[in-house]
Design an enzyme around this catalytic site. Sequence first.
Site, PDB file in Angstrom:
ATOM      1  N   HIS A   1      -8.260  -5.308   0.670  1.00  0.00           N
ATOM      2  CA  HIS A   1      -6.758  -4.802   0.896  1.00  0.00           C
ATOM      3  C   HIS A   1      -6.015  -5.272   1.715  1.00  0.00           C
ATOM      4  O   HIS A   1      -6.421  -4.585   3.304  1.00  0.00           O
ATOM      5  CB  HIS A   1      -6.841  -2.875   1.414  1.00  0.00           C
ATOM      6  CG  HIS A   1      -5.764  -2.514   1.042  1.00  0.00           C
ATOM      7  ND1 HIS A   1      -5.418  -2.207   0.308  1.00  0.00           N
ATOM      8  CD2 HIS A   1      -5.236  -1.686   1.828  1.00  0.00           C
ATOM      9  CE1 HIS A   1      -4.060  -1.459   0.154  1.00  0.00           C
ATOM     10  NE2 HIS A   1      -4.265  -0.987   2.069  1.00  0.00           N
TER      11      HIS A   1
ATOM     12  N   SER B   1       0.985  -1.390  -0.025  1.00  0.00           N
ATOM     13  CA  SER B   1       0.126   0.262  -0.131  1.00  0.00           C
ATOM     14  C   SER B   1       0.995   1.752  -0.006  1.00  0.00           C
ATOM     15  O   SER B   1       1.891   1.302  -1.070  1.00  0.00           O
ATOM     16  CB  SER B   1      -1.144  -0.297   1.015  1.00  0.00           C
ATOM     17  OG  SER B   1      -1.742   1.185   0.983  1.00  0.00           O
TER      18      SER B   1
HETATM   19  C1  GTR Z   1      -5.270   4.747   1.829  1.00  0.00           C
HETATM   20  C2  GTR Z   1      -4.555   5.276   0.579  1.00  0.00           C
HETATM   21  C3  GTR Z   1      -4.244   4.412   0.199  1.00  0.00           C
HETATM   22  C4  GTR Z   1      -2.825   3.878   0.110  1.00  0.00           C
HETATM   23  C5  GTR Z   1      -3.801   3.199   1.721  1.00  0.00           C
HETATM   24  C6  GTR Z   1      -2.373   1.904   2.470  1.00  0.00           C
HETATM   25  O1  GTR Z   1      -6.238   6.007   2.703  1.00  0.00           O
HETATM   26  O2  GTR Z   1      -5.618   6.359  -0.135  1.00  0.00           O
HETATM   27  O3  GTR Z   1      -3.418   5.681  -0.743  1.00  0.00           O
HETATM   28  O4  GTR Z   1      -2.278   4.247   0.707  1.00  0.00           O
HETATM   29  O5  GTR Z   1      -4.309   3.996   2.302  1.00  0.00           O
HETATM   30  O6  GTR Z   1      -1.682   2.224   2.905  1.00  0.00           O
HETATM   31  O7  GTR Z   1      -3.649   1.277   3.448  1.00  0.00           O
END
Ligand code: GTR
Length: 395
Positions: A375, A234
């Site tokens: 995610h 991420s």
């Molecule tokens: C979210 C962000 C993403 C991603 C994510 C993370 O809030 O919008 O760009 O990086 O976090 O790091 O889990």
Amino acid sequence: MSKRSPLPEFSELPLQPELPDPLRMLDGLRITNHKDWWERRRPELRRLFEHYMYGYAPAPPPLEFRVESAPATALRGKATLKLVTIEFSEPEGIPPLELLLLLPKPLRGPVPVFVGINFSGNHTLLADPAVPEARCHQLEVHPRAARGAAAGAWCVEQIIDRGYGLASFHTCDVKPDRARPGEGIQHYFSAATEHGPYDWATLRAWAWAASRVVDYLETDADVDARRIALVGHSRLGKAALVAGAFDERIALTIALQSGCGGAAPSRSSVGESVQHITSAFPYWFNAEFQKFAAEPARLPLDQHCLAALVAPRPLLFANAVDDTWANPVGQFEVLRAAAPVYQLLGAGGLQSARMPSVGELQSGSLGYFLRAGTHSMTAEDWSAFLRFADQHFQQ
Ligand code: GTR
């Protein structure tokens, strides 16, 4: 404008709705051979990313490595645990970087190593009291910062069982993930850099720190420094991609669900936009990037150019079907658009122009993996990372 950079101002840049040609110089010249790629276009692209997006980073200062004298045994005797402190001899006062290094035991010669950028502290990767608690926490409320709390994501035993080492550092040692002024290593260097709005921001600082870990690994006889893979998830996947693009010693780069500002195109209406990311996390990028929030089509680059900077080294983008915020389909387009550079360098590229189906690993030098789910970093992701590394490191 930065002293080093006679580059166009934002208002002078043309709107380019399509991904710019990675082989076309700003002055219009099209690159058709290796020499011009290495001597002209690659340096230009590095500068474009520094200037408009991630910021200029300083040259590394002299480093000192303190290795805890008696390495411990970890994972019920399967691994050796080394604790290394990376100290910066200047500028004065810069805090050290604490490195956790796990190597398979017994060791049969120098091993390939994954460098993992972690978010919650080295002590969260495995439940072993020998790993010191992180000295700072970036989460205000941090249930995820308990000892061993990230073990399910890091799959340390799986990595060791496959004959790899794992080196990991905590981003909070470098720059906490928040916009508080005066925090992080950058301000120790500010007198030396003076790039103003083009100065290095958080993603570049994390990437720069990954390179300092490589500096150490090159000195460790138990590590095969020609087989260093870098992994981040991420926001840390964005940092991993930046590090892979800027540091040619990183032999293999893996960006997991890195999304906008990482592997996903800035010119996209899917998932996170430049508008969103620059308002939610302005400190990840330099101040100049803010200008592109409403008009990313004015960028003289896109993320396929960052992928192209990794060429000819192997690069894997991994994603999850339900993580549309990270734009899995757009990330495959980015690989497709980077492929001409891999081809120019005789490095292959994508195995197929068709996006792989769920659970299938495409393991050309431009690799892609998509699994079911959301995610997170999981054992299934690590299984794909290990297969990709086995293939390219010929393990
Ligand atoms: C979210 C962000 C993403 C991603 C994510 C993370 O809030 O919008 O760009 O990086 O976090 O790091 O889990």
